[in-house]
Design an enzyme around this catalytic site. Structure first.
Site, PDB file in Angstrom:
ATOM      1  N   ASP A 112      10.135   8.269 -13.792  1.00 37.45           N
ATOM      2  CA  ASP A 112       8.827   8.326 -13.137  1.00 37.45           C
ATOM      3  C   ASP A 112       7.718   8.656 -14.144  1.00 37.45           C
ATOM      4  O   ASP A 112       7.843   9.615 -14.912  1.00 37.45           O
ATOM      5  CB  ASP A 112       8.875   9.419 -12.059  1.00 37.45           C
ATOM      6  CG  ASP A 112       7.569   9.527 -11.298  1.00 37.45           C
ATOM      7  OD1 ASP A 112       7.288   8.620 -10.505  1.00 37.45           O
ATOM      8  OD2 ASP A 112       6.823  10.498 -11.520  1.00 37.45           O
ATOM      9  N   HIS A 117       7.163   2.081  -2.837  1.00 37.31           N
ATOM     10  CA  HIS A 117       6.604   3.196  -2.076  1.00 37.31           C
ATOM     11  C   HIS A 117       5.175   3.532  -2.494  1.00 37.31           C
ATOM     12  O   HIS A 117       4.541   4.380  -1.867  1.00 37.31           O
ATOM     13  CB  HIS A 117       7.498   4.424  -2.255  1.00 37.31           C
ATOM     14  CG  HIS A 117       7.485   4.904  -3.681  1.00 37.31           C
ATOM     15  ND1 HIS A 117       8.045   4.192  -4.720  1.00 37.31           N
ATOM     16  CD2 HIS A 117       6.940   5.998  -4.255  1.00 37.31           C
ATOM     17  CE1 HIS A 117       7.850   4.822  -5.855  1.00 37.31           C
ATOM     18  NE2 HIS A 117       7.180   5.935  -5.607  1.00 37.31           N
ATOM     19  N   ASP A 118       4.680   2.928  -3.585  1.00 37.38           N
ATOM     20  CA  ASP A 118       3.304   3.184  -4.017  1.00 37.38           C
ATOM     21  C   ASP A 118       2.374   2.045  -3.619  1.00 37.38           C
ATOM     22  O   ASP A 118       1.237   1.983  -4.100  1.00 37.38           O
ATOM     23  CB  ASP A 118       3.253   3.354  -5.544  1.00 37.38           C
ATOM     24  CG  ASP A 118       3.892   4.664  -5.989  1.00 37.38           C
ATOM     25  OD1 ASP A 118       3.877   5.631  -5.205  1.00 37.38           O
ATOM     26  OD2 ASP A 118       4.411   4.712  -7.113  1.00 37.38           O
ATOM     27  N   ASP A 127      15.937   8.866  -9.213  1.00 32.24           N
ATOM     28  CA  ASP A 127      14.550   8.972  -9.647  1.00 32.24           C
ATOM     29  C   ASP A 127      14.405  10.249 -10.479  1.00 32.24           C
ATOM     30  O   ASP A 127      14.675  11.354  -9.994  1.00 32.24           O
ATOM     31  CB  ASP A 127      13.649   9.053  -8.401  1.00 32.24           C
ATOM     32  CG  ASP A 127      12.320   8.366  -8.605  1.00 32.24           C
ATOM     33  OD1 ASP A 127      11.744   8.512  -9.686  1.00 32.24           O
ATOM     34  OD2 ASP A 127      11.859   7.690  -7.663  1.00 32.24           O
ATOM     35  N   GLU A 174       9.042   3.409 -15.209  1.00 32.33           N
ATOM     36  CA  GLU A 174       7.910   3.039 -14.380  1.00 32.33           C
ATOM     37  C   GLU A 174       6.743   2.804 -15.342  1.00 32.33           C
ATOM     38  O   GLU A 174       6.272   3.729 -15.978  1.00 32.33           O
ATOM     39  CB  GLU A 174       7.559   4.170 -13.404  1.00 32.33           C
ATOM     40  CG  GLU A 174       6.450   3.745 -12.467  1.00 32.33           C
ATOM     41  CD  GLU A 174       5.686   4.897 -11.854  1.00 32.33           C
ATOM     42  OE1 GLU A 174       5.689   6.016 -12.396  1.00 32.33           O
ATOM     43  OE2 GLU A 174       5.058   4.651 -10.812  1.00 32.33           O
TER      44      GLU A 174
HETATM   45  C1  NOJ Z   1       4.810   7.578  -9.616  1.00 26.14           C
HETATM   46  C2  NOJ Z   1       5.480   7.603  -8.289  1.00 26.14           C
HETATM   47  O1  NOJ Z   1       5.977   6.330  -8.013  1.00 26.14           O
HETATM   48  C3  NOJ Z   1       4.470   8.078  -7.291  1.00 26.14           C
HETATM   49  O2  NOJ Z   1       4.930   7.954  -5.979  1.00 26.14           O
HETATM   50  C4  NOJ Z   1       4.112   9.495  -7.621  1.00 26.14           C
HETATM   51  O3  NOJ Z   1       3.086   9.925  -6.766  1.00 26.14           O
HETATM   52  C5  NOJ Z   1       3.647   9.633  -9.063  1.00 26.14           C
HETATM   53  N1  NOJ Z   1       4.473   8.921  -9.987  1.00 26.14           N
HETATM   54  C6  NOJ Z   1       3.681  11.056  -9.486  1.00 26.14           C
HETATM   55  O4  NOJ Z   1       4.998  11.465  -9.653  1.00 26.14           O
END
Ligand code: NOJ
Length: 577
Positions: free
Chosen positions: A228, A349-350, A127, A282
């Protein structure tokens, strides 16, 4: 429908067959590569397995579980950030990109883990969090120290004597994205939390630093990068005023500026093409055109991107419409039918847990509905990204009170809702359902204390349903979600038609069944997914002769009376002659 088709059906589970089912030579318009053919398993390291009793997952824990991970049939792992960090955003606030957080172990432990993956033929995706750093990063400490510090331009600063900076929305901070810093009497920009200042990609020195970091990890042997929040790396630094309400169209205003493509091309030539690595973004912009610009092979930017339209569909307990689900996946597939490549995912994870968002977590339906969703993920075109715990049907937690939330995003949203005078009861209902904390609870290994995750106090409460939902119990049950996942992974790995084959949606308007075919040369497979808790019948005319059942989450498939009747959440894949 030709009735004789149905008599040809044989109930043969190809997934459990032996070496005769080797991948076949195929031709496809896509260039064939490992990252298209792979199945990716995402590990949230903090919650996977703790070996030193501090309640926090670690590399040795992952090493202990390498055989388990391999047994899933996955071929790639993406691990969330494990770098030195104050953990304001659980590691997405990096203080040192070349150091591992001691709670995870040492660099030697990391290398041992990486070697362990490689010995098992599993590729490793790192990541890369370079839209922003942590305020604890040395660059930021230098940058904020004075206006003439050499690191000043590593970040975005607005001198206070120019008045208030133009409003910028922050995804985590209800007070906006500019933070005043008295040290140099200026504001710095943070698209996420105040402790995550945005890096200034216009500065070529900063860009070189990032490429060096990527090379550092590529030299260690990582095979891919997940970029990210990268859409936001390029901003309009003429800092115009944005119109009121613009933040609803966040990507358009805050990301995907034309310079992003210059940066990505530079990164491609500096890093990606020099190693056999791939990069996945992402986010995929706000149009197919944006997405194609990021990932089409001739662009030489990135290799893959993932869009959010699917996970955005189901953010409230009111659920989603199957018609929308089909439409989203079908239009993305058509847009990428000739060129470019995307990832397919429904949870990470989000997000909250797969089965709560898209399936049915009731004990009666949890198993078939999770199996159905995993069948979907692994039978679509695009690299499937599956999230730890979804292979056993882990579910959401019940967290009705804000005090229990530790996540910076949840807290920020709560503050913003309060300030806006929203109905807080409804807010909490939605948060409880959709919060990303649901997806971060410790892995449920067995029915021992703390689900076998730790002997200490877990950093996050273990879901109380671990006594029932855990790996050990599902290992023993041939029909478990876990064993179905393994079979399905094997089916995908052995059938290039599921990787490269053309996708065709059937009976678009069927209210409960999602049916589609995948076709590659002579090879054709029919995927049948019942998204409801009722039996559902579907009649498919002129589909061809149904041959072997490749996988089925029920013992039989009812094809009597000229139609197919699927049981609640039944998922089957059938070869077509
Ligand atoms: C995307 C990530 O997936 C998330 O978990 C994070 O909080 C934000 N970017 C900030 O890095």
């Amino acid at each position: 429908m030709k009735n004789h088709l149905w008599s040809l059906l044989s109930v043969l589970l190809v997934a459990s067959c032996g070496p005769q089912d080797q991948p076949k030579e195929t031709s496809t318009s896509f260039e064939q590569t490992w990252w298209k053919e792979g199945i990716l398993y995402q590990i949230y390291p903090q919650s996977f397995k703790d070996t030193d009793g501090d309640g926090f997952g670690d590399f040795q824990g992952i090493i202990e579980k390498l055989d388990y991970i391999e047994s899933l049939g996955i071929t790639m792992v993406w691990m969330n950030p494990f770098f030195e960090s104050p953990l304001v955003d659980n590691g997405y606030d990096v203080a040192d990109y070349r150091a591992v957080l001691p709670r995870y172990g040492t660099m030697d432990d990391f290398q041992q883990m990486l070697d362990g993956f490689h010995q098992r033929g599993i590729k490793f995706v790192l990541d890369v969090v370079v839209n922003h750093s942590s305020i604890d990063h040395e660059w930021f400490k230098q940058s904020r120290s004075s206006r003439d510090n050499p690191y000043r331009d590593y970040y975005h600063w607005w001198p206070a004597e120019n008045g208030e900076p133009p409003y910028r929305h922050s995804l985590f901070d209800p007070e906006g994205a500019w933070e005043y810093d008295s040290l140099s009497n200026a504001y710095y920009l943070h698209t996420f939390a105040e402790e995550q200042p945005d890096l200034n990609w216009e500065n070529p020195k900063l860009r070189q630093e990032v490429y060096d970091i990527m090379k550092f990890w590529a030299e260690k042997g990582v095979d891919g990068f997940r970029m990210d929040a990268f859409q936001f790396a390029s901003k309009d630094t003429t800092w115009p005023e944005f119109p009121e309400g613009h933040e609803k169209d966040f990507i358009k205003w805050y990301g995907m500026r034309p310079q992003l493509h210059e940066y990505l091309k530079e990164m491609y030539h500096e890093v990606l093409e020099k190693y056999d690595v791939f990069a996945v973004a992402e986010g995929a912009g706000s149009t197919f055109e944006d997405a194609h610009k990021l990932v089409d092979a001739d662009r030489q930017e990135l290799q893959m991107a993932y869009h959010f339209e699917s996970v955005d569909m189901s953010r409230t307990p009111d659920g989603y419409e199957l018609a929308d689900f089909k439409e989203v996946f079908t239009k993305w597939d058509s847009a990428f039918a000739e060129n470019g490549w995307i990832a397919i995912f429904l949870s990470n994870h989000d997000n909250a847990r797969l089965v709560n968002r898209f399936g049915n977590p009731d004990p009666e339906f949890r198993t078939p509905s999770t199996q159905m969703l995993n069948t979907f993920l692994l039978s679509m075109r695009g690299t499937p990204f599956t999230y730890y715990g979804d292979e056993i049907g882990m579910t959401n937690m019940d967290m009705p009170k804000i005090e229990e939330y530790v996540d910076v995003e949840a807290k920020g949203k709560y503050k913003a809702a309060l300030a806006a005078g929203e109905d807080m009861e409804r807010f909490m209902e939605i948060l409880n359902y959709s919060s990303r904390e649901n997806g971060r609870t410790p892995m449920q290994w067995d029915d021992s204390e703390n689900a076998g995750f730790t002997t200490g106090t877990p950093w996050k409460r273990v879901n109380e349903n671990y006594l029932e939902i855990n790996v050990a119990a599902q290992e023993k049950d041939p029909n478990s979600i876990l064993n179905h996942f393994r079979k399905m992974a094997q089916v995908r790995n052995e059938n290039p038609v599921l990787v490269y084959g053309n996708y065709e949606l059937l009976q678009k308007d069927h209210p409960t069944v999602y049916a589609f075919t995948r076709t590659l040369e002579e090879e054709k497979m029919l995927v049948l997914l019942n998204f409801s808790e009722e039996n559902s019948s579907i009649t498919l005319d002129e589909i061809g002769d149904l041959d072997q059942i490749v996988i089925n989450n029920y013992p039989d498939l009812d094809t009597s009376e000229g139609s197919i009747t699927l049981l609640p959440y039944q998922a089957a894949i059938v070869k077509i002659n």
